[in-house]
Scaffold this active site. Structure first.
Site, PDB file in Angstrom:
ATOM      1  N   GLU A 123       8.963   1.496  11.508  1.00  0.00           N
ATOM      2  CA  GLU A 123      10.104   2.410  11.345  1.00  0.00           C
ATOM      3  C   GLU A 123       9.495   3.794  11.234  1.00  0.00           C
ATOM      4  O   GLU A 123       8.937   4.158  10.208  1.00  0.00           O
ATOM      5  CB  GLU A 123      10.920   2.021  10.108  1.00  0.00           C
ATOM      6  CG  GLU A 123      12.294   2.679  10.078  1.00  0.00           C
ATOM      7  CD  GLU A 123      12.251   4.056   9.458  1.00  0.00           C
ATOM      8  OE1 GLU A 123      12.258   5.044  10.223  1.00  0.00           O
ATOM      9  OE2 GLU A 123      12.213   4.145   8.229  1.00  0.00           O
ATOM     10  N   CYS A 129      13.665  10.571   7.787  1.00  0.00           N
ATOM     11  CA  CYS A 129      13.407  10.332   9.203  1.00  0.00           C
ATOM     12  C   CYS A 129      14.672  10.340  10.045  1.00  0.00           C
ATOM     13  O   CYS A 129      14.633  10.650  11.237  1.00  0.00           O
ATOM     14  CB  CYS A 129      12.669   9.007   9.379  1.00  0.00           C
ATOM     15  SG  CYS A 129      13.462   7.613   8.551  1.00  0.00           S
ATOM     16  N   GLU A 145       9.089  16.808  14.740  1.00  0.00           N
ATOM     17  CA  GLU A 145       9.760  16.516  13.474  1.00  0.00           C
ATOM     18  C   GLU A 145       9.299  17.521  12.425  1.00  0.00           C
ATOM     19  O   GLU A 145       8.102  17.642  12.161  1.00  0.00           O
ATOM     20  CB  GLU A 145       9.440  15.084  13.034  1.00  0.00           C
ATOM     21  CG  GLU A 145      10.257  14.598  11.875  1.00  0.00           C
ATOM     22  CD  GLU A 145      10.016  13.131  11.572  1.00  0.00           C
ATOM     23  OE1 GLU A 145      10.889  12.505  10.937  1.00  0.00           O
ATOM     24  OE2 GLU A 145       8.956  12.595  11.951  1.00  0.00           O
ATOM     25  N   LYS A 157       0.866  -1.180   0.000  1.00  0.00           N
ATOM     26  CA  LYS A 157       0.000   0.000   0.000  1.00  0.00           C
ATOM     27  C   LYS A 157       0.904   1.230   0.000  1.00  0.00           C
ATOM     28  O   LYS A 157       1.487   1.579   1.016  1.00  0.00           O
ATOM     29  CB  LYS A 157      -0.905   0.005   1.231  1.00  0.00           C
ATOM     30  CG  LYS A 157      -1.812   1.232   1.336  1.00  0.00           C
ATOM     31  CD  LYS A 157      -2.588   1.210   2.640  1.00  0.00           C
ATOM     32  CE  LYS A 157      -3.487   2.441   2.769  1.00  0.00           C
ATOM     33  NZ  LYS A 157      -2.730   3.707   2.829  1.00  0.00           N
TER      34      LYS A 157
END
Length: 484
Positions: free
Chosen positions: A252, A286, A380, A177
């Site tokens: 993750e 990330c 973030e 997906k």
């Protein structure tokens, strides 16, 4: 008249899957704002069909010989190498990837397929000491069955491929997906693996923007493991879903990774390294070192040097090979970065560089004197914005490095090997890079984090361990002595 835009469909069972009521979605170039294609999104019935087909196809694939899986994965690496131009074009036009980063993804994927090919021959168990006389005790690893991957937009080839390749090596089938922003990159995998000789149905792509449809992956018992890369917020939701359905999951997630610069570091190298570690791929990474923690004696000098570096970073058209910072994936992300800057400046930070935007291209930006209480300190950013934080001494630098909810990657620059290894042991992160920046991933090495950065590890044999079932087998030689 311009040629009509191509319409793509989910790839299920080795073919373009057309069905009734598939919504139509535009695929938009984030740099130009132009629609470059259309994609039909998978419905609930399509997802059910994909899982069923993958479940059936896995039976034959899981029973295939290791050398057969190895050969197909090696061929897939060759196809990626040959079709590099097609892949780079899609990554630039669909995801706004700069030219160099798009080639980096291709190189990584070639290695990932070849490493996975080697892993196909290395799915092994072991013999164990037995507690019963005459017993042979052993373990074997078997494929799980259907593995589902949920991949993000920021590295759609790399981050989907590093899940897919070891899953196939271990004998699993795969349902992918992709991010709604980058479905075309995911669909390229279908073409690559079909050319490599992968049997139909072993790999399937289900573009969909409806999360309720995605939840089907968790509720269906035929899906044995979910592997996800994305935000911590979404990861926590998916972890709850996995627990509700007793589903294996590998997460993750995000990061706010530190790079610590001690006063004995080579400042010229530290500046160049830290800049690359935050501005590569517009900081849509990330593991980027978004927090640059600098020891007080060299703090101002480091900031002055970094300002000059940041102002010289070329930004703009991602198709230009000279461009280092291209567009963010969506205009809303530019607004988010601007809000981080405004909040920090209002609370005492200094904006040393950047802050402007042209369309979805946000200038490489640099904040100094970032402190707790500013949104950018803990959140973030996922955009080309770096924060420089002053540490009074080494111990303060370690404290600041760990002062985050995240724990994905980290780095330290110093000539003091004792402090470097002390930092490596004490920092709360899944990876530590000494005399480097925090941006690093190797398809041979375990990749993953701790705290809000997720759990589980990806790449090579570490993925294979999660994607196989460990089974204990005993053989009794003669009759076992029983108490009654």
């Amino acid at each position: 008249m311009p040629a009509p835009l191509k319409t793509y469909h989910p790839s299920i069972g080795g073919r373009a899957w057309e069905s009734a009521d598939q919504p139509l979605q535009e695929v938009v170039n984030p740099y130009t704002g132009q629609t470059i294609a259309h994609v039909r999104l998978a419905t609930a019935a399509d997802i059910d069909a994909a899982i069923g087909i993958a479940h059936e196809a896995q039976k034959g694939w899981g029973a295939s010989l290791a050398r057969e899986r190895e050969a197909i994965l090696c061929k897939a690496a060759d196809v990626v190498a040959r079709r590099r131009g097609d892949i780079v074009k899609v990554l630039i036009e669909e995801g706004g990837n700069v030219f160099g980063k798009a080639h980096f993804e291709c190189d990584y994927m070639i290695s990932a397929f070849r490493i996975a090919a080697g892993q196909a021959r290395d799915v092994r168990g072991e013999t164990l000491p037995a507690e019963q006389p005459g017993r042979i005790s052993m373990t074997i690893r078997r494929p799980l069955g259907v593995v589902a991957g949920i991949s993000p937009f920021n590295a759609p080839i790399l981050l989907a491929g590093k899940k897919l390749a070891p899953a196939l090596a271990a004998g699993n089938s795969f349902v992918l997906k992709p991010s709604p922003y980058t479905p075309l990159a995911a669909l390229l995998f279908s073409e690559i693996l079909k050319e490599a000789g992968l049997p139909p149905g072993v790999f399937n792509v289900i573009p969909t923007s409806n999360e309720q449809l995605g939840d089907k992956l968790f509720s269906d018992p035929r899906v044995r493991l979910i592997t996800f890369t994305g935000s911590a917020k979404t990861g926590k939701y998916l972890a709850a879903q996995a627990g509700r359905h007793s589903k294996r999951i590998v997460l993750e997630l995000g990061g706010k990774s530190p790079v610590v610069v001690l006063s004995d570091a080579d400042l010229d190298y530290a500046v160049r390294s830290a800049a690359f570690g935050i501005y590569f791929n517009q900081n849509q990474v990330c593991m980027a070192n978004a927090r640059i923690i600098v020891e007080a004696p060299v703090y101002e000098r480091f900031c002055d040097m970094l300002v000059q570096k940041v102002r010289a970073i070329p930004h703009g058209d991602p198709a230009d090979p000279r461009t280092a910072v291209g567009p963010l994936i969506h205009a809303s992300q530019c607004d988010f970065i601007r809000a981080h800057i405004d909040d920090a400046v209002a609370k005492g930070a200094r904006l040393l560089a950047g802050g402007g935007r042209q369309g979805n291209v946000f200038e490489p930006s640099l904040l100094a004197d970032v402190q707790p209480g500013m949104a950018v300190y803990g959140e973030e950013s996922f955009g080309p914005l770096a924060s420089v934080i002053k540490a009074q001494d080494y111990e303060d630098a370690v404290r600041l490095a760990n002062d985050t909810a995240y724990g994905l990657s980290s780095a330290i620059l110093t000539r003091d090997i004792q402090k470097a290894f002390d930092f490596a042991l004490r920092v709360e992160a899944g990876a530590v890079h000494i005399n480097d920046n925090s941006f690093d991933d190797d398809p041979n090495a375990p990749f993953g984090g701790m705290k809000d950065s997720g759990f589980g590890r990806e790449n090579g044999r570490y993925s294979v361990a999660d994607m196989t079932e460990l089974k204990w087998i005993t053989v009794q030689q003669g009759e076992r002595q029983l108490p009654f």
